[in-house]
Design an enzyme around this catalytic site. Structure first.
Site, PDB file in Angstrom:
ATOM      1  N   GLY A  45       0.834  -1.191   0.000  1.00  0.00           N
ATOM      2  CA  GLY A  45       0.000   0.000   0.000  1.00  0.00           C
ATOM      3  C   GLY A  45       0.868   1.240   0.000  1.00  0.00           C
ATOM      4  N   GLN A  50       3.575   9.761   0.494  1.00  0.00           N
ATOM      5  CA  GLN A  50       4.807   8.964   0.570  1.00  0.00           C
ATOM      6  C   GLN A  50       5.694   9.139  -0.658  1.00  0.00           C
ATOM      7  OE1 GLN A  50       2.580   5.247   1.991  1.00  0.00           O
ATOM      8  NE2 GLN A  50       4.569   5.035   2.967  1.00  0.00           N
ATOM      9  N   CYS A 107       5.757  -0.212   6.919  1.00  0.00           N
ATOM     10  CA  CYS A 107       5.488   0.968   6.092  1.00  0.00           C
ATOM     11  C   CYS A 107       6.702   1.259   5.219  1.00  0.00           C
ATOM     12  CB  CYS A 107       5.206   2.151   7.016  1.00  0.00           C
ATOM     13  SG  CYS A 107       4.809   3.678   6.160  1.00  0.00           S
ATOM     14  N   LEU A 108       6.465   1.547   3.941  1.00  0.00           N
ATOM     15  CA  LEU A 108       7.588   1.828   3.044  1.00  0.00           C
ATOM     16  C   LEU A 108       8.368   3.072   3.459  1.00  0.00           C
ATOM     17  CD1 LEU A 108       6.129   0.965  -0.487  1.00  0.00           C
ATOM     18  CD2 LEU A 108       7.701  -0.378   0.910  1.00  0.00           C
ATOM     19  N   HIS A 149      -4.371   2.039   7.886  1.00  0.00           N
ATOM     20  CA  HIS A 149      -2.956   2.440   7.874  1.00  0.00           C
ATOM     21  C   HIS A 149      -2.735   3.558   6.846  1.00  0.00           C
ATOM     22  CE1 HIS A 149       1.523   1.576   7.923  1.00  0.00           C
ATOM     23  NE2 HIS A 149       1.386   2.261   6.795  1.00  0.00           N
ATOM     24  N   GLU A 150      -3.228   3.344   5.628  1.00  0.00           N
ATOM     25  CA  GLU A 150      -2.996   4.329   4.567  1.00  0.00           C
ATOM     26  C   GLU A 150      -3.769   5.620   4.822  1.00  0.00           C
ATOM     27  OE1 GLU A 150      -0.533   3.803   2.798  1.00  0.00           O
ATOM     28  OE2 GLU A 150      -0.358   1.641   3.069  1.00  0.00           O
ATOM     29  N   HIS A 153      -1.965   8.139   6.878  1.00  0.00           N
ATOM     30  CA  HIS A 153      -0.983   8.963   6.154  1.00  0.00           C
ATOM     31  C   HIS A 153      -1.623  10.263   5.663  1.00  0.00           C
ATOM     32  CE1 HIS A 153       2.629   6.506   6.018  1.00  0.00           C
ATOM     33  NE2 HIS A 153       1.958   5.448   5.594  1.00  0.00           N
TER      34      HIS A 153
HETATM   35 CO    CO Z   1       2.662   3.523   5.576  1.00  0.00          CO
END
Ligand code: CO
Length: 184
Positions: A45, A50, A107-108, A149-150, A153
């Site tokens: 995701g 990001q 998380c990336l 989660h997303e 952000h």
């Molecule tokens: Co993340």
């Protein structure tokens, strides 16, 4: 096109993303770049911030082999995340949330860190697709975790903010050492 990932503690990750108002080619290019970037990093995701764009857009691609996986954010191979399985959510809003569940997340923007996080078990979310059509989705499993989660952000939040004080302290210490040693 693969774009650079914004890595913690970059201040951009704290921005509250803006509503998307035009569902045009620019938005489609952004979503395509988000997919390419997520895939290049074996992610599941990604939110637009990001890659440094502060608009309320996120993508999720639940790997076929891991629809009931135990960890959100773990790395995946290329062939089990076909592009057509990508869920693209613009201006999402949670309209129902209930229950609680703990799930391991990653998380990336915080590569290599996996921690248990508690979230709602079931969510119902309204959003717009890339063409500006209103959609609704409901889930009580992996996807529900991914969406929450997303969506965090979009509010300028990352999952480690949900850790206990001591775990957070430990994370910050280890992260600072990683940065110092150039291990990111
Ligand atoms: Co993340």
């Amino acid at each position: 096109m693969v774009r650079e990932i914004v890595v913690y503690p970059d201040k951009r990750l704290k921005l509250i993303s803006k509503e998307v108002s035009t569902f045009d080619g620019g938005l489609h290019d952004l979503l395509d770049d988000m997919y390419d970037t997520m895939r290049a990093r074996n992610g599941v995701g990604l939110a637009a911030i990001q890659i440094g764009v502060d608009v309320r857009a996120l993508i999720i691609n639940v790997p076929l082999s891991d629809a009931s996986g135990e960890s959100y954010g773990e790395e995946h191979s290329a062939d089990d995340q076909p592009r057509e399985n990508t869920l693209e959510m613009i201006n999402p809003t949670i309209v129902e949330a209930d229950g609680t569940e703990k799930f391991q997340e990653g998380c990336l923007s915080i590569p290599g860190v996996y921690e248990d996080v508690e979230r709602a078990k079931h969510v119902k979310v309204e959003y717009f697709d890339r063409h500006g059509e209103k959609q609704t989705i409901e889930d009580d499993d992996f996807l529900a975790v991914a969406i929450q989660h997303e969506m965090d952000h979009l509010e300028g939040k990352v999952f480690i903010e949900k850790l206990s004080f001591l775990k957070r302290k430990k994370f910050e210490k280890e992260w600072a050492r990683k940065i110092k040693e150039g291990r990111l």
